[in-house]
Design an enzyme around this catalytic site. Sequence first.
Site, short mmCIF file in Angstrom:
data_model
loop_
_atom_site.label_atom_id
_atom_site.label_comp_id
_atom_site.label_asym_id
_atom_site.label_seq_id
_atom_site.Cartn_x
_atom_site.Cartn_y
_atom_site.Cartn_z
CB SER A 329 -35.33 47.31 -18.00
OG SER A 329 -34.78 46.95 -19.25
CE LYS A 354 -36.82 42.92 -20.41
NZ LYS A 354 -36.15 43.87 -21.31
CD GLN A 358 -37.28 42.45 -24.58
OE1 GLN A 358 -37.55 43.41 -23.87
NE2 GLN A 358 -36.30 41.60 -24.28
#
Length: 499
Positions: A329, A354, A358
């Site tokens: 990420s 990823k 969120q």
Amino acid sequence: MNVKARYAAIVVVLAVLIGAAGSYIGMQYFGVGKESPTERLANASQGAENFGSLSEEEQKEFIENMAGSTNLKKVEQAYGVIKDNALKDVDQQKLVEGAIQGMLDTLEDPYSVYMDKETMDQFSQTIESSFQGIGAEVSMVNDKVTIVAPIKGSPAEEAGLKPNDQILQVDGESLEGLDLYEAVLKIRGEKGSEVTLKVDRPGASEPLSIDIVRDDIPLETVYTDTKTINGKKAGVIEITSFSEKTAEDFKKALKKFENDGMDGLVIDVRGNPGGLFADVQEILKQFIPKDQPIVQVEDSNGEVSRYFSDIESKKDYPITVLMNEGSASASEILAATMHEAGGYELVGTKSFGKGTVQQTIPMGDGSTIKLTLFKWLTPEGNWIHEKGVKPTVKVKQPDYFYTNPVEIKEPLTFDSNGEKIKSIQELLKGLGYTPGRTDGYFSEKTKAAVEKFQSDHQLNVTGKVDAETAGKMEELIVKKIRDEENDRQMQKALEVLFQ
């Protein structure tokens, strides 16, 4: 008072998370918002007081107004039927929470989850604090709690947990059917307490049993070192995750290296599971000129926001980036951007993959929904989700870096075979012995290598691999792995830096 009109664009926020799993075992990062992608992320460090300052009644009205435009009659009808007619006693709160979790389950997104008030209370530590646990970040992959990366120096790293390990049981209790946060709460615990994990590891023939003593996990995220190769000095900055002070600490480290006159820089994000979006931005702004985006963010409507630096030109020294399968990420943002927008080489192995962001939305009663709201895209607009970032210079560590711990119940002996023997052969080979075959058959040469190893380390010479012999092999392999001279990826990064 019209709560909806006043707060329609305001939701409580602790921090935007762009980490791989959304959950440290022992800590949670949070963040929410309802503005455009740019506004939501730019304002992520503000606004906590806005929602929290409302009375309980006002918060309830806000939540009701948010849902008021949706036709929920069918859900209400089902709730009434179950509450009034079910044979078993009905816990009304569980009915509501089950409905919420059921809606989230239909998204088939392991990163979108519901946390009830009790769970949320246990994850309410702030991002700058230390925490207690085993020190690993996890994700839900194919309904299995999966290690993204252990934290540097943590009990999880010391015990040998690796990226992609899947945790099946905690102290003999299965995690099947639990969501990520329920599972994490079982793994977490107080400093000094012990937990036994049953782990399914890719390449291992049977699950491993790993004992870990929980400890304090401080969130120091930036480490520095200096390497010299062919008379040239390289500064090495390792980033283990992106938390609240990471960008600040990185800037200090970089400035010191530059003042000391380094000839090149290696940025090491191996095993970095991600973290705060803002911090990786601040780090990239020091390297990427303003004519190219450092990252792009796309919302559910397809609206894309682009983020830029304000510097005119690149650094006047070479840079390489180190990454591996535990880089996820936010660290993937760094790697992809340094290559696509900066033209720098990426050394190591393919990253985790990823590409979502969120944020968390409070439900007014202490419970929270964490929902995937954005994709992040590379400067060239690529989405790396479930694909990962590929290195430009692929380098694997020696085979013994990837060996599995061997749990010995009965001694392994000549003329037997199996995955455990294959692991022992890899350990022997990594320690400089010659086991002959490495396919899992316990041959005469393997027996001779075991005997030589036992003799060299003052063990009972039997030619059989018992728990003591296997334990000594693993101890020496761990020591060898930690020896910087055996780090092929770092050596290659330095070579590429000054080629």
